[in-house]
Design a protein around this motif. Sequence first.
Motif, PDB file in Angstrom:
ATOM      1  N   UNK A 111       2.719 -18.698   0.069  1.00  0.00           N
ATOM      2  CA  UNK A 111       3.310 -17.475  -0.486  1.00  0.00           C
ATOM      3  C   UNK A 111       2.525 -16.967  -1.693  1.00  0.00           C
ATOM      4  N   UNK A 112       1.942 -17.885  -2.442  1.00  0.00           N
ATOM      5  CA  UNK A 112       1.079 -17.459  -3.545  1.00  0.00           C
ATOM      6  C   UNK A 112      -0.118 -16.681  -3.018  1.00  0.00           C
ATOM      7  N   UNK A 113      -0.699 -17.178  -1.939  1.00  0.00           N
ATOM      8  CA  UNK A 113      -1.837 -16.475  -1.330  1.00  0.00           C
ATOM      9  C   UNK A 113      -1.387 -15.109  -0.805  1.00  0.00           C
ATOM     10  N   UNK A 114      -0.204 -15.063  -0.217  1.00  0.00           N
ATOM     11  CA  UNK A 114       0.323 -13.811   0.336  1.00  0.00           C
ATOM     12  C   UNK A 114       0.514 -12.784  -0.785  1.00  0.00           C
ATOM     13  N   UNK A 115       1.079 -13.216  -1.883  1.00  0.00           N
ATOM     14  CA  UNK A 115       1.273 -12.295  -3.007  1.00  0.00           C
ATOM     15  C   UNK A 115      -0.068 -11.797  -3.548  1.00  0.00           C
ATOM     16  N   UNK A 116      -1.018 -12.707  -3.699  1.00  0.00           N
ATOM     17  CA  UNK A 116      -2.344 -12.300  -4.192  1.00  0.00           C
ATOM     18  C   UNK A 116      -2.974 -11.291  -3.259  1.00  0.00           C
ATOM     19  N   UNK A 117      -2.876 -11.573  -1.976  1.00  0.00           N
ATOM     20  CA  UNK A 117      -3.487 -10.678  -1.003  1.00  0.00           C
ATOM     21  C   UNK A 117      -2.775  -9.332  -1.004  1.00  0.00           C
ATOM     22  N   UNK A 118      -1.470  -9.357  -1.227  1.00  0.00           N
ATOM     23  CA  UNK A 118      -0.707  -8.109  -1.289  1.00  0.00           C
ATOM     24  C   UNK A 118      -1.052  -7.281  -2.517  1.00  0.00           C
ATOM     25  N   UNK A 160      -3.494  -4.584 -13.227  1.00  0.00           N
ATOM     26  CA  UNK A 160      -4.049  -3.252 -13.040  1.00  0.00           C
ATOM     27  C   UNK A 160      -3.891  -2.990 -11.542  1.00  0.00           C
ATOM     28  N   UNK A 161      -3.210  -1.899 -11.200  1.00  0.00           N
ATOM     29  CA  UNK A 161      -2.748  -1.735  -9.812  1.00  0.00           C
ATOM     30  C   UNK A 161      -3.797  -1.093  -8.920  1.00  0.00           C
ATOM     31  N   UNK A 162      -4.642  -1.962  -8.375  1.00  0.00           N
ATOM     32  CA  UNK A 162      -5.702  -1.518  -7.481  1.00  0.00           C
ATOM     33  C   UNK A 162      -5.121  -0.860  -6.221  1.00  0.00           C
ATOM     34  N   UNK A 163      -3.878  -1.168  -5.894  1.00  0.00           N
ATOM     35  CA  UNK A 163      -3.272  -0.588  -4.686  1.00  0.00           C
ATOM     36  C   UNK A 163      -2.531   0.712  -4.987  1.00  0.00           C
ATOM     37  N   UNK A 164      -2.525   1.141  -6.222  1.00  0.00           N
ATOM     38  CA  UNK A 164      -1.859   2.397  -6.563  1.00  0.00           C
ATOM     39  C   UNK A 164      -2.618   3.573  -5.949  1.00  0.00           C
ATOM     40  N   UNK A 165      -1.889   4.597  -5.481  1.00  0.00           N
ATOM     41  CA  UNK A 165      -2.578   5.798  -4.979  1.00  0.00           C
ATOM     42  C   UNK A 165      -3.313   6.542  -6.086  1.00  0.00           C
ATOM     43  N   UNK A 166      -3.016   6.186  -7.338  1.00  0.00           N
ATOM     44  CA  UNK A 166      -3.675   6.842  -8.462  1.00  0.00           C
ATOM     45  C   UNK A 166      -4.859   6.032  -8.998  1.00  0.00           C
ATOM     46  N   UNK A 167      -5.297   5.073  -8.226  1.00  0.00           N
ATOM     47  CA  UNK A 167      -6.414   4.212  -8.619  1.00  0.00           C
ATOM     48  C   UNK A 167      -7.726   4.786  -8.072  1.00  0.00           C
ATOM     49  N   UNK A 175      -2.227  -2.790   5.874  1.00  0.00           N
ATOM     50  CA  UNK A 175      -1.304  -3.717   6.524  1.00  0.00           C
ATOM     51  C   UNK A 175      -2.054  -4.669   7.457  1.00  0.00           C
ATOM     52  N   UNK A 176      -2.970  -4.126   8.233  1.00  0.00           N
ATOM     53  CA  UNK A 176      -3.705  -4.978   9.179  1.00  0.00           C
ATOM     54  C   UNK A 176      -4.564  -6.006   8.440  1.00  0.00           C
ATOM     55  N   UNK A 177      -5.255  -5.568   7.395  1.00  0.00           N
ATOM     56  CA  UNK A 177      -6.098  -6.488   6.637  1.00  0.00           C
ATOM     57  C   UNK A 177      -5.268  -7.574   5.967  1.00  0.00           C
ATOM     58  N   UNK A 178      -4.139  -7.160   5.439  1.00  0.00           N
ATOM     59  CA  UNK A 178      -3.222  -8.103   4.800  1.00  0.00           C
ATOM     60  C   UNK A 178      -2.693  -9.126   5.813  1.00  0.00           C
ATOM     61  N   UNK A 179      -2.231  -8.640   6.955  1.00  0.00           N
ATOM     62  CA  UNK A 179      -1.634  -9.571   7.923  1.00  0.00           C
ATOM     63  C   UNK A 179      -2.670 -10.543   8.482  1.00  0.00           C
ATOM     64  N   UNK A 180      -3.903 -10.078   8.595  1.00  0.00           N
ATOM     65  CA  UNK A 180      -4.964 -10.994   9.018  1.00  0.00           C
ATOM     66  C   UNK A 180      -5.139 -12.119   8.011  1.00  0.00           C
ATOM     67  N   UNK A 181      -5.121 -11.756   6.728  1.00  0.00           N
ATOM     68  CA  UNK A 181      -5.239 -12.775   5.682  1.00  0.00           C
ATOM     69  C   UNK A 181      -4.033 -13.721   5.738  1.00  0.00           C
ATOM     70  N   UNK A 182      -2.853 -13.171   5.979  1.00  0.00           N
ATOM     71  CA  UNK A 182      -1.636 -13.982   6.045  1.00  0.00           C
ATOM     72  C   UNK A 182      -1.731 -14.988   7.200  1.00  0.00           C
TER      73      UNK A 182
END
Lengths: 503, 503
Positions: B107-114, A86-93, A103-110
């Motif tokens: 990479x699994x974590x990266x995909x999940x976070x993405x 279920x696409x929580x990142x969709x603009x239609x969500x 992007x910033x939140x993601x890269x921090x996690x990365x």
Amino acid sequence: MGKEELNGGKSKRSKNPLDPEEFRRQGHKVIDFLADYYLNVADYPVRSNSQPGDLRRLLPDHAPISGEPFDAILRDIQSFIVPGLTHWMSPNYFAYFPSSGSTAGFLGEVLSSGFNVVGFNWLSSPAATELETLVMDWLAKALGLPESFLFSGGGGGVLQGTTCEAILCTMLAAREKTLRKIGTHRVADLVVYASDQAHSAFQKAARIAGVQPENYRTLPTTRADLFSLSPDLLRRTISKDMEAGLVPFFVCATVGTTSSTAVDPIKALCEVANERNLWLHVDAAYAGSSCVCPEFRHYFSGVEGASSLSLNAHKWLLTNLDCCCLWVKDPSALTAALSTDPEFLKNEASESKKVVDYKDWQVALSRRFRAMKLWLVLRTHGITGLQSILRSHVAMAERFRCLVAGDRRFEVVVPRTFAMVCFRLRPAAGLSSEETNELNRRLLEGLNESGRACMSHAVVGGDYVIRLAVGATLTEQRHVDSAWRLVQQLADALLGAAIINGR
Amino acid sequence: MGKEELNGGKSKRSKNPLDPEEFRRQGHKVIDFLADYYLNVADYPVRSNSQPGDLRRLLPDHAPISGEPFDAILRDIQSFIVPGLTHWMSPNYFAYFPSSGSTAGFLGEVLSSGFNVVGFNWLSSPAATELETLVMDWLAKALGLPESFLFSGGGGGVLQGTTCEAILCTMLAAREKTLRKIGTHRVADLVVYASDQAHSAFQKAARIAGVQPENYRTLPTTRADLFSLSPDLLRRTISKDMEAGLVPFFVCATVGTTSSTAVDPIKALCEVANERNLWLHVDAAYAGSSCVCPEFRHYFSGVEGASSLSLNAHKWLLTNLDCCCLWVKDPSALTAALSTDPEFLKNEASESKKVVDYKDWQVALSRRFRAMKLWLVLRTHGITGLQSILRSHVAMAERFRCLVAGDRRFEVVVPRTFAMVCFRLRPAAGLSSEETNELNRRLLEGLNESGRACMSHAVVGGDYVIRLAVGATLTEQRHVDSAWRLVQQLADALLGAAIINGR
């Protein structure tokens, strides 16, 4: 076995599982995979069309004996996993409260996942702990929290995974504080309080903490009070419990309930709690982030009387899951309830008491370096950037509210306070309340089945309502407008398109 | 303000915070940053040389008003954060139990976070739940767990964050099961059991669950029994407690203790627990992963008698933090203790009972998509790949053990069982036990201060011992050899280089 596997096979598998050049090569592929996912995500059905068991039927029932090439795995993710999301990142969500990645939140996690440090105490990675204390002070200031919640004011903040953990930890702190006074054997006398609109996390925490089920007080709210907790009712209930020999110890107030974003009157509730020396926790999971905008800060008015406060940066502050910010006025109450001191973790820094050991502020010992993502979000966008993003969500929700209000078949059920609108098809002549609810249920199900938007529901004052929450990061005005047109089309079909209506 | 900021500034900030092309550009930079980090990490001081407050002094005390360019933030991470990290990913890291990251786990974590889905129930992202049920069955089979722990056998697995949560959740399941029989008001009569070598997570869970502190039984172990829990002692203690009117309900057995990787006799302990209908949880946080190799599987012998078992894939199965695998025989005991059913989550799939809703298997409601990383690890390496990696760690530890045994100034304190060696400088003539401990303490502190390797300590049977745990993914034989030379050099300096010794 394809050519690729022959290529990738032996030479790859002889390498270290963290070979830096292989890491680089595969890492770039995954970044491109995700960037392409964001480019295309608006076109996917928002709610997955999967049926129970679909994925398990598609995949083998054993792990492979030999390793498989990375490209094959990535293809499987596109073919088998993506259709099941279920696409929580969709603009239609627009369901529940959206998860607010960026992007910033993601890269921090990365980066955190790459460093892979286990910051249970200061020594195990000093920067992980110190960045967390810093970023929690930064955010407290940005939200206008009182100095007493900052490290500099004797309080302090910690990043938990979720609100459930934050409520549990504060309830345990309050429980231990109370039991130290009355004796640990009196756990069955403890009583907790919240409104009937409070999140289920409140009851779950009470259950885990060993509060007797008959001692959870979920106090009724009314539509006239916009579903907020009445301080008078709280005071009366506490008095009655004390007269019965019970021990009230914890109140959970909410700023922005899940069902209707109701706001409890913090100032008055804190006064009641403080009269009786109860711990009052403010659960601002969703709406707390709005306080980076001065025009929303009045909802926190009186918060200096609370013992603790939490909000989810993963809900509405651009930080990828999970990131629950918890501040407490008295960290020693938390650590008194949660600290352990095993020999293998003893070290000079901890013994000096000059450092924070976050293992004693939470349930778990091991902890990820969550501060990195929140720090990246705050730096990348700055306070003004965050304000403008949150305001754009509020403006989109307000526009949706106006659209609903302009179609007389519909009603907005409670005033819009933040970026969420509760609406429904009005009761039509001759329809019972249950029939109206059923009609709205069918409208929502049709909408989610279409795959073109995703919303969720609540029951508010007995009425089944549809919730549209703006907050998914890719959402723009046009997506909200499309969602409204879709609602109208489905209503046309449900009600009969021939009926003349006010549009 | 530099040219870069002028470039990156306005145009960037006007974009969506998840603009796919900006995501791609910055994502590639972060991958390169981390690949370079792994290339260089062996050269960094393993344990950070930071002093308390260092990082906070270097950074501003407020969040910025305006957003900052990404390159500046990345430079700050290199300049300020990296020196403050203790490098768990360094090949010279041998402390605690290493955190076992890998490219696949990362990479699994990266995909999940993405994807950033919030998989609280099946509907909220079907693939997240189904992949988790699948991968838990895959791993159970790979470890040779009995069918009764698999979904196909009526049991099932769930990914928690940490062992603390796994022990807490199973203890809550056992508590509720017991209290349903004897009445919830008798919580103060409940008793829990483990050896004095069990992890502090056991006591923390008991405390959170409201077990009275005087009812935690940490049963003494002996050197003669290699610090394993005696089934006879357990049986006698349980009987005594029952005679006193108390209610024994939970035993925590350990396979691979933190101090010395001691292994409790699972089969005999399960027999004792089952005689009295107690819940027995097997905490195999570290050593459980070894069972992918048949030669280690006998340590789990008798596990079919246990109620639950957990291991941390982030400790020794190449999966980045956090990833605790928990299997239970009776999922309904877990969900009876932890389920909530708020209106806003009601849906047809859940009501059909055909799906797993993992929110009811854990403390928190929201949950990350952890299955992805474990799935990537299992597929990328396959069973044989994982076996060969774990065996290489064991072989390196065995070589270290031989090196220690070949230097008569040192002793190996307990037999090496997995990939961890407990050793110390032998008591020299005329030195008290406390002086010997102090000497070893100084040796370890010198080693960690050098920055060239990082180990940690335990106290085992009164002796302060140094622990070398092989498991950091980049570690090769040469790093273990260097660490040993470093230990010898420090011993030379401590003991006086002139002493003729057996090397």
